[in-house]
Scaffold this motif. Structure first.
Motif, short mmCIF file in Angstrom:
data_model
loop_
_atom_site.label_atom_id
_atom_site.label_comp_id
_atom_site.label_asym_id
_atom_site.label_seq_id
_atom_site.Cartn_x
_atom_site.Cartn_y
_atom_site.Cartn_z
N GLY A 1 0.78 -1.22 0.00
CA GLY A 1 0.00 0.00 0.00
C GLY A 1 0.82 1.27 0.00
O GLY A 1 0.29 2.37 0.19
N THR A 2 2.11 1.16 -0.21
CA THR A 2 3.01 2.31 -0.25
C THR A 2 4.04 2.04 -1.35
O THR A 2 3.73 1.37 -2.33
CB THR A 2 3.65 2.55 1.13
OG1 THR A 2 4.48 3.71 1.07
CG2 THR A 2 4.47 1.36 1.60
N ARG A 3 5.25 2.56 -1.21
CA ARG A 3 6.29 2.33 -2.20
C ARG A 3 7.61 2.03 -1.54
O ARG A 3 7.89 2.50 -0.44
CB ARG A 3 6.47 3.57 -3.11
CG ARG A 3 5.29 3.86 -4.02
CD ARG A 3 5.61 4.97 -5.00
NE ARG A 3 6.69 4.64 -5.91
CZ ARG A 3 6.52 3.92 -7.03
NH1 ARG A 3 5.33 3.45 -7.35
NH2 ARG A 3 7.55 3.67 -7.83
N TRP A 4 8.43 1.23 -2.22
CA TRP A 4 9.82 1.06 -1.82
C TRP A 4 10.68 1.86 -2.79
O TRP A 4 10.29 2.12 -3.93
CB TRP A 4 10.24 -0.41 -1.81
CG TRP A 4 10.31 -1.07 -3.17
CD1 TRP A 4 9.32 -1.74 -3.81
CD2 TRP A 4 11.45 -1.12 -4.05
NE1 TRP A 4 9.75 -2.21 -5.04
CE2 TRP A 4 11.05 -1.85 -5.21
CE3 TRP A 4 12.75 -0.64 -3.98
CZ2 TRP A 4 11.92 -2.10 -6.27
CZ3 TRP A 4 13.62 -0.88 -5.03
CH2 TRP A 4 13.21 -1.60 -6.16
N SER A 5 11.84 2.27 -2.33
CA SER A 5 12.75 3.02 -3.20
C SER A 5 14.19 2.70 -2.84
O SER A 5 14.50 2.28 -1.72
CB SER A 5 12.51 4.53 -3.08
OG SER A 5 12.82 4.98 -1.78
N ALA A 6 15.06 2.91 -3.82
CA ALA A 6 16.49 2.70 -3.60
C ALA A 6 17.25 3.73 -4.42
O ALA A 6 17.09 3.80 -5.64
CB ALA A 6 16.90 1.29 -4.01
N ASP A 7 18.04 4.55 -3.74
CA ASP A 7 18.99 5.45 -4.38
C ASP A 7 20.37 4.83 -4.23
O ASP A 7 20.84 4.64 -3.10
CB ASP A 7 18.95 6.82 -3.73
CG ASP A 7 17.67 7.58 -4.04
OD1 ASP A 7 17.66 8.30 -5.04
OD2 ASP A 7 16.68 7.42 -3.29
N LEU A 8 21.00 4.54 -5.35
CA LEU A 8 22.19 3.71 -5.33
C LEU A 8 23.34 4.34 -6.11
O LEU A 8 23.12 5.08 -7.07
CB LEU A 8 21.90 2.33 -5.94
CG LEU A 8 20.67 1.59 -5.41
CD1 LEU A 8 20.36 0.38 -6.29
CD2 LEU A 8 20.90 1.17 -3.96
N GLY A 9 24.55 4.02 -5.67
CA GLY A 9 25.74 4.27 -6.47
C GLY A 9 26.33 2.92 -6.79
O GLY A 9 26.85 2.24 -5.91
N ILE A 10 26.20 2.49 -8.04
CA ILE A 10 26.58 1.12 -8.40
C ILE A 10 27.86 1.11 -9.23
O ILE A 10 28.10 2.00 -10.05
CB ILE A 10 25.44 0.41 -9.17
CG1 ILE A 10 25.17 1.08 -10.52
CG2 ILE A 10 24.17 0.38 -8.32
CD1 ILE A 10 24.18 0.33 -11.37
N PRO A 11 28.71 0.12 -9.03
CA PRO A 11 29.91 -0.03 -9.86
C PRO A 11 29.55 -0.38 -11.29
O PRO A 11 28.50 -0.98 -11.56
CB PRO A 11 30.65 -1.19 -9.19
CG PRO A 11 30.07 -1.32 -7.82
CD PRO A 11 28.64 -0.89 -7.96
N LYS A 12 30.40 0.01 -12.21
CA LYS A 12 30.19 -0.37 -13.61
C LYS A 12 30.16 -1.89 -13.73
O LYS A 12 30.91 -2.60 -13.06
CB LYS A 12 31.32 0.19 -14.48
CG LYS A 12 31.30 1.71 -14.62
CD LYS A 12 32.42 2.21 -15.50
CE LYS A 12 32.39 3.73 -15.64
NZ LYS A 12 33.50 4.24 -16.49
N GLY A 13 29.28 -2.36 -14.59
CA GLY A 13 29.17 -3.79 -14.80
C GLY A 13 28.14 -4.46 -13.92
O GLY A 13 27.88 -5.66 -14.07
N THR A 14 27.53 -3.73 -12.98
CA THR A 14 26.49 -4.30 -12.13
C THR A 14 25.27 -4.67 -12.98
O THR A 14 24.85 -3.90 -13.84
CB THR A 14 26.07 -3.32 -11.03
OG1 THR A 14 27.20 -2.99 -10.22
CG2 THR A 14 24.97 -3.90 -10.15
N ASP A 15 24.73 -5.83 -12.73
CA ASP A 15 23.51 -6.27 -13.42
C ASP A 15 22.32 -5.57 -12.78
O ASP A 15 21.75 -6.05 -11.80
CB ASP A 15 23.37 -7.78 -13.33
CG ASP A 15 22.25 -8.33 -14.19
OD1 ASP A 15 21.32 -7.58 -14.50
OD2 ASP A 15 22.28 -9.54 -14.51
N THR A 16 21.94 -4.42 -13.32
CA THR A 16 20.88 -3.62 -12.70
C THR A 16 19.53 -4.32 -12.74
O THR A 16 18.72 -4.16 -11.82
CB THR A 16 20.78 -2.24 -13.37
OG1 THR A 16 20.58 -2.41 -14.78
CG2 THR A 16 22.04 -1.44 -13.13
N ALA A 17 19.26 -5.08 -13.80
CA ALA A 17 17.98 -5.79 -13.89
C ALA A 17 17.89 -6.84 -12.79
O ALA A 17 16.84 -6.97 -12.13
CB ALA A 17 17.83 -6.44 -15.26
N ALA A 18 18.96 -7.58 -12.57
CA ALA A 18 18.96 -8.60 -11.51
C ALA A 18 18.86 -7.95 -10.14
O ALA A 18 18.17 -8.46 -9.24
CB ALA A 18 20.22 -9.45 -11.60
#
Length: 313
Positions: free
Chosen positions: A16-33
């Motif tokens: 009934g609400t939302r989840w969120s993630a603000d991220l700093g990811i290394p190059k090559g990270t599988d963002t979809a996974a």
């Protein structure tokens, strides 16, 4: 901004609400996974611990007969065990066994029930940590008396912890994850500055900032009287229940913000402090080593009480 980390935002609906993630990811990270894994853990918490889903594992436990063992999954067991532990630490101020009160006052899936409200008001009750037995090794639980469990004061915090664990598993060094008003931070932002967390002003009519908290490691949760309430005559009552009064907590504390290492603990302890009130709640925060900001309503406006080093600066 660090050339090694790419800023990414993710999020979606849940509970009934939302989840969120603000991220700093290394190059090559599988963002979809990564996004799939983050979504999966918040959905898991919802499916196991929701009181709005009749088929959830929690509702199956609620429907189990008194004295009979019910099998429960690992994550639900962790939350139940921690909930009972904080119930003991707070002398019942945090109580996961108040689901019937939540429903009676109309804060759950059912409409308000005036007869149920009258029958419970002014009736202190034994807390859940005296009525629920856990077999953590065997992953089963049994109620020793009639008990309706509600995990709304701890499950979202656990969901945040699960999201942060996903970030660790994916070796994400920079993360701010949130579920509704519960948050957890890891590292700094990709540009090297701390994460900025807004502490909301406890206003019934608008969403306004009260202060800004800079955070690099730790979790934040807030319990307040200004998002869900019921008006009874001239009195506005919070959705937070007190097992000693058999109804909503007495007016006074507008909001409690707790910062600690894990969000499940911050979530539950913020509720416990609100239930206890300023004096006893401050003592609980001090005795358990919490950083805590209490905002108290008064005739002349908000009065703040700061516990711990973080809120003294």
């Amino acid at each position: 901004m660090s050339i090694d980390l790419i800023p990414v935002k993710m999020g979606g609906p849940v509970m009934g609400t939302r989840w969120s993630a603000d991220l700093g990811i290394p190059k090559g990270t599988d963002t979809a996974a990564l996004e799939t894994a983050l979504t999966a853990v918040v959905v898991l918490v919802d499916e196991q611990m929701s009181t709005w889903k009749p088929e959830s594992d929690l509702m199956r436990l609620n429907a189990a007969p008194v004295g009979g063992w019910a099998d429960i999954p690992t994550d639900l067991m962790r939350v139940l065990a921690r909930g009972l532990e904080i119930g003991r630490i707070s002398n019942g101020a945090f109580d996961i066994g108040l689901g019937d009160l939540v429903c009676a006052w109309g804060f759950g899936a059912a409409a308000p029930d005036e007869a149920a409200i009258r029958s419970r008001l002014g009736q202190p009750r034994r807390p859940a940590h005296e009525l629920l037995e856990l077999d953590e090794t065997g992953l089963r639980a049994r109620k020793m008396a009639a008990l309706q469990i509600d995990l709304s004061g701890i499950a979202k915090g656990y969901g945040v912890d699960k999201m942060m664990q996903v970030c660790r598993d994916f070796d994400i060094p920079s993360a701010l994850v949130a579920l509704d008003g519960e948050l957890s931070a890891r590292g700094a932002q990709p540009d090297g500055t701390p994460w900025s967390v807004v502490i909301e002003k406890p206003d019934y009519d608008a969403r306004l900032p009260y202060s800004i908290l800079e955070l690099q490691e730790g979790a934040v949760a807030t319990s307040g009287d200004y998002r869900h309430w019921v008006d009874v005559g001239q009195t506005r009552l919070s959705h937070t229940m007190d097992n000693q009064s058999g109804g909503p907590v007495q007016p006074g504390i507008a909001a409690v913000t707790v910062v600690t290492r894990d969000c499940m603990t911050a979530d539950a302890m913020a509720t416990a402090v609100q239930v206890l009130g300023v004096e006893k709640g401050s003592a609980l925060a001090q005795n358990t080593g919490l950083d805590c900001l209490i905002l108290e309503r008064g005739k002349s406006g908000l009065r703040q009480h700061c516990i711990g080093r973080l809120f003294q600066t």
